[in-house]
Design a protein around this motif. Structure first.
Motif, PDB file in Angstrom:
ATOM      1  N   THR A   1      51.552  43.101  15.776  1.00  0.00           N
ATOM      2  CA  THR A   1      50.554  43.636  16.694  1.00  0.00           C
ATOM      3  C   THR A   1      49.174  43.230  16.218  1.00  0.00           C
ATOM      4  N   ILE A   2      48.391  42.648  17.137  1.00  0.00           N
ATOM      5  CA  ILE A   2      47.038  42.184  16.841  1.00  0.00           C
ATOM      6  C   ILE A   2      46.123  42.676  17.953  1.00  0.00           C
ATOM      7  N   GLY A   3      45.224  43.572  17.624  1.00  0.00           N
ATOM      8  CA  GLY A   3      44.278  44.064  18.618  1.00  0.00           C
ATOM      9  C   GLY A   3      44.944  44.637  19.849  1.00  0.00           C
TER      10      GLY A   3
ATOM     11  N   GLU B   1      47.786  43.737  21.145  1.00  0.00           N
ATOM     12  CA  GLU B   1      48.750  42.793  21.718  1.00  0.00           C
ATOM     13  C   GLU B   1      49.918  42.621  20.745  1.00  0.00           C
TER      14      GLU B   1
ATOM     15  N   GLU C   1      39.999  36.881   7.972  1.00  0.00           N
ATOM     16  CA  GLU C   1      41.020  36.378   8.890  1.00  0.00           C
ATOM     17  C   GLU C   1      42.355  36.313   8.153  1.00  0.00           C
TER      18      GLU C   1
ATOM     19  N   ASN D   1      37.735  39.314  13.564  1.00  0.00           N
ATOM     20  CA  ASN D   1      37.319  40.551  14.226  1.00  0.00           C
ATOM     21  C   ASN D   1      38.499  41.408  14.656  1.00  0.00           C
ATOM     22  N   LYS D   2      39.711  41.057  14.155  1.00  0.00           N
ATOM     23  CA  LYS D   2      40.905  41.846  14.440  1.00  0.00           C
ATOM     24  C   LYS D   2      41.704  42.022  13.149  1.00  0.00           C
TER      25      LYS D   2
ATOM     26  N   ALA E   1      41.862  44.197   7.602  1.00  0.00           N
ATOM     27  CA  ALA E   1      40.954  44.858   8.549  1.00  0.00           C
ATOM     28  C   ALA E   1      39.503  44.824   8.094  1.00  0.00           C
TER      29      ALA E   1
ATOM     30  N   PRO F   1      46.342  48.830   9.066  1.00  0.00           N
ATOM     31  CA  PRO F   1      46.106  47.425   9.425  1.00  0.00           C
ATOM     32  C   PRO F   1      45.798  46.570   8.206  1.00  0.00           C
TER      33      PRO F   1
ATOM     34  N   TYR G   1      40.247  32.751  17.869  1.00  0.00           N
ATOM     35  CA  TYR G   1      40.970  33.672  18.736  1.00  0.00           C
ATOM     36  C   TYR G   1      42.409  33.798  18.241  1.00  0.00           C
ATOM     37  N   THR G   2      43.075  34.847  18.703  1.00  0.00           N
ATOM     38  CA  THR G   2      44.455  35.102  18.308  1.00  0.00           C
ATOM     39  C   THR G   2      45.373  33.970  18.764  1.00  0.00           C
TER      40      THR G   2
ATOM     41  N   ILE H   1      45.353  35.690  12.994  1.00  0.00           N
ATOM     42  CA  ILE H   1      44.570  36.870  13.328  1.00  0.00           C
ATOM     43  C   ILE H   1      43.109  36.576  12.988  1.00  0.00           C
TER      44      ILE H   1
END
Length: 254
Positions: free
Chosen positions: A89-91, A93, A74, A108-109, A69, A66, A139-140, A105
């Motif tokens: 792919t993020i968390g 999703e 961010e 926290n992801k 990470a 990742p 948020y994403t 991103i």
């Protein structure tokens, strides 16, 4: 014996600004990213508060661990162009991005990506340390610049802007796409605390950076340091467009 014609348009003034054209870049090895040709164009080593990369994700290119990470980091990814299919792919999703697609991103992801198509894509990749604010959490975000309606920038008839992220105090940054029709220009010379990392997508313009007027063209990267005077005129016979980062929605620590 012949010698190469050594010349460059790059200008680097640490702490103030930098213009880095494509012809002077080198490919950097980034642990955890394979099958890619990425150049680091923005770094704290010249005064940026962020790191920015630009380059190719070849067919089957991918992250092998990742990205961003680390705690409190961010990141953002944008597909400049290309016919490949970038699975992001993020968390847990996942979405597939085509040209103009992007993802933010939160801190926290982490980000994972893989080119699942047969052709390469070019990307802009970015990371910085998130500045927290009490009660706030970003948020994403997934999107595509082609799905966003452009608005007049500050009411100017020849300048256009698209906000890629929500104008929301949860976020301490944004990315915008700014376009100038031929003859368009900023309404005044800006001098502000925010810094920018800009990648020029099309056209050409002459940019005031500090005390210098610098000719810039598509594929140039520009870093604007805090309080560096800045403004531009779109030159040429087509639109002058760039994508740029901006820090926002936070006080300054002392």
């Amino acid at each position: 014996m012949s010698f190469p014609d050594l010349k460059t348009r790059s200008v680097v003034k640490p702490g103030t600004y930098a213009v880095i054209p494509p012809e002077g870049r080198v490919i950097n090895v980034i642990p955890g990213i394979e099958g890619c040709e990425l150049s680091i164009v923005g770094s704290p080593k010249i005064g940026c508060s962020f790191v920015q990369y630009v380059g190719k994700v070849k067919a089957e290119g991918q992250t092998t661990k990742p990205f961003a990470a680390e705690s409190g980091i961010e990141s953002f990814i944008y597909v400049i162009d290309g016919e490949g299919e970038l699975k992001v792919t993020i968390g847990g999703e996942s979405k597939t991005l085509s040209a103009g697609g992007y993802a933010y991103i939160p801190d926290n992801k982490a980000l994972e990506f893989a080119n699942t198509g047969r052709d390469e894509v070019r990307i802009l990749l970015y990371k910085q340390r998130y500045i927290p604010a009490e009660g706030m959490q970003p948020y994403t975000v997934f999107g595509n610049v082609h799905d966003i309606q452009e608005d007049n920038y500050m009411g100017l008839p020849q300048v256009w802007i698209k906000d890629l992220l929500p104008v929301d105090i949860n976020f301490d940054m944004n990315f915008h796409v700014l376009s100038f029709d031929p003859g368009g220009c900023h309404p005044f010379i800006e001098t502000h605390v925010q810094e920018h990392g800009a990648y020029l997508l099309e056209g050409e313009g002459i940019y005031l950076l500090g005390q210098d007027w610098v000719q810039t063209v598509a594929e140039d990267f520009i870093w604007f340091g805090p309080f560096t005077q800045q403004a531009c005129y779109g030159t040429g016979d087509s639109r002058f467009t760039y994508i740029y980062s901006k820090d926002c929605h936070r006080d300054v620590e002392i």
